[in-house]
Write a protein that holds these residues in place. Structure first.
Motif, PDB file in Angstrom:
ATOM      1  N   PRO A  32       0.828  -1.199   0.000  1.00 44.08           N
ATOM      2  CA  PRO A  32       0.000   0.000   0.000  1.00 44.08           C
ATOM      3  C   PRO A  32       0.865   1.253   0.000  1.00 44.08           C
ATOM      4  CG  PRO A  32      -0.733  -1.546   1.654  1.00 44.08           C
ATOM      5  CD  PRO A  32       0.558  -2.061   1.121  1.00 44.08           C
ATOM      6  N   PRO A  33       0.395   2.352  -0.521  1.00 45.71           N
ATOM      7  CA  PRO A  33      -0.950   2.636  -1.003  1.00 45.71           C
ATOM      8  C   PRO A  33      -1.136   2.373  -2.488  1.00 45.71           C
ATOM      9  CG  PRO A  33       0.276   4.669  -0.887  1.00 45.71           C
ATOM     10  CD  PRO A  33       1.197   3.571  -0.408  1.00 45.71           C
ATOM     11  N   HIS A  52      -7.742   0.685  -1.937  1.00 52.22           N
ATOM     12  CA  HIS A  52      -8.255   1.017  -0.613  1.00 52.22           C
ATOM     13  C   HIS A  52      -9.589   0.314  -0.430  1.00 52.22           C
ATOM     14  CE1 HIS A  52     -10.149   3.665   2.446  1.00 52.22           C
ATOM     15  NE2 HIS A  52      -8.934   3.593   2.953  1.00 52.22           N
ATOM     16  N   ARG A  54     -11.378  -0.276   2.897  1.00 43.39           N
ATOM     17  CA  ARG A  54     -12.158   0.450   3.899  1.00 43.39           C
ATOM     18  C   ARG A  54     -11.162   1.202   4.786  1.00 43.39           C
ATOM     19  NH1 ARG A  54     -12.997  -4.991   4.877  1.00 43.39           N
ATOM     20  NH2 ARG A  54     -11.911  -5.788   6.697  1.00 43.39           N
ATOM     21  N   ALA A  55     -11.620   1.796   5.833  1.00 39.23           N
ATOM     22  CA  ALA A  55     -10.758   2.633   6.658  1.00 39.23           C
ATOM     23  C   ALA A  55      -9.491   1.879   7.094  1.00 39.23           C
ATOM     24  CB  ALA A  55     -11.514   3.111   7.886  1.00 39.23           C
ATOM     25  N   LEU A  56      -8.346   2.431   6.761  1.00 32.33           N
ATOM     26  CA  LEU A  56      -7.033   1.895   7.138  1.00 32.33           C
ATOM     27  C   LEU A  56      -6.770   0.489   6.609  1.00 32.33           C
ATOM     28  CD1 LEU A  56      -6.905   3.135  10.827  1.00 32.33           C
ATOM     29  CD2 LEU A  56      -5.881   4.207   8.825  1.00 32.33           C
ATOM     30  N   THR A  57      -7.440   0.093   5.553  1.00 31.28           N
ATOM     31  CA  THR A  57      -7.262  -1.252   5.004  1.00 31.28           C
ATOM     32  C   THR A  57      -7.064  -1.189   3.499  1.00 31.28           C
ATOM     33  OG1 THR A  57      -8.739  -2.121   6.703  1.00 31.28           O
ATOM     34  CG2 THR A  57      -8.280  -3.548   4.843  1.00 31.28           C
ATOM     35  N   TYR A  58      -6.005  -1.828   3.050  1.00 28.61           N
ATOM     36  CA  TYR A  58      -5.734  -1.981   1.625  1.00 28.61           C
ATOM     37  C   TYR A  58      -5.758  -3.467   1.294  1.00 28.61           C
ATOM     38  CZ  TYR A  58      -4.230   2.869   1.394  1.00 28.61           C
ATOM     39  OH  TYR A  58      -4.188   4.230   1.435  1.00 28.61           O
TER      40      TYR A  58
END
Length: 194
Positions: A32-33, A52, A54-58
């Motif tokens: 990531p990213p 990406h 969801r929040a803080l998840t790749y």
């Protein structure tokens, strides 16, 4: 009595597979990213792309021949593209539900009835990491290789021509994955075979 001798030492790596150095390089690119890797697996063009989720998840998403269709995710219909995706099976009844039913109907009735063992099978186009995606592809594919630039150029032209022939209203489901990363930074794309 003669002793048996072994033949020449065989490589554990199948013919047409990626070398460990290539696997390490691909796993490093798929961080990531951003990260995009194109592979040829069993004569199909596979694009592994970090997105990406969801929040803080790749997650690493798989596109087959530049496309993804949700119809490939359902297990009711067989599609050859399903082998590149992650198979998940979720039981229809959880452990607590089964225990409650065993108390009500009896263990013999619940354990012997196939209705209580049903599972919902779904093929997901995402993996937790690049290593997980490569491990899955190495299990299901006979050949995996990194394409050269000329081959990638021809694959992109074929993909764009097929999308143009389908028309603008054709559902692809990929959100324009190929076009969205046409200008990706050079460090996000695997460009050589070594």
């Amino acid at each position: 009595m003669t002793a048996r001798t072994r033949g020449p030492a065989r490589s554990r790596q199948p013919i047409g597979a990626l070398t460990p150095a290539q696997q390490r390089k691909i796993a490093a690119v798929l961080t990531p990213p951003c990260g995009v890797v194109d592979l040829i697996c069993d004569a199909d063009w596979i694009r592994l792309e970090v997105q990406h989720a969801r929040a803080l998840t790749y997650r690493v998403f798989v596109y087959v021949n530049g496309d993804f269709r949700w119809a490939w995710s359902l297990a009711e219909e067989h599609h050859p593209e399903q082998k590149y995706m992650r198979r998940t099976a979720t039981p229809l009844y959880g452990t607590a539900d089964l225990e409650r039913m065993r108390k009500i109907f009896g263990a013999k009735a619940v354990n012997g009835d196939p209705r209580y063992k049903k599972q919902f099978i779904f093929f997901r186009p995402d993996f937790a990491s690049g290593r997980a995606a490569l491990a899955h592809l190495s299990r299901v594919c006979a050949t995996i290789r990194a394409p050269d630039e000329d081959e990638m150029r021809s694959l992109r032209e074929v993909y764009r021509a097929s999308r143009a022939s389908q028309g603008p209203s054709a559902p692809t489901g990929d959100g324009g994955a190929l076009d969205a990363h046409a200008g990706a930074p050079a460090d996000c794309v695997l460009v050589d075979q070594a």
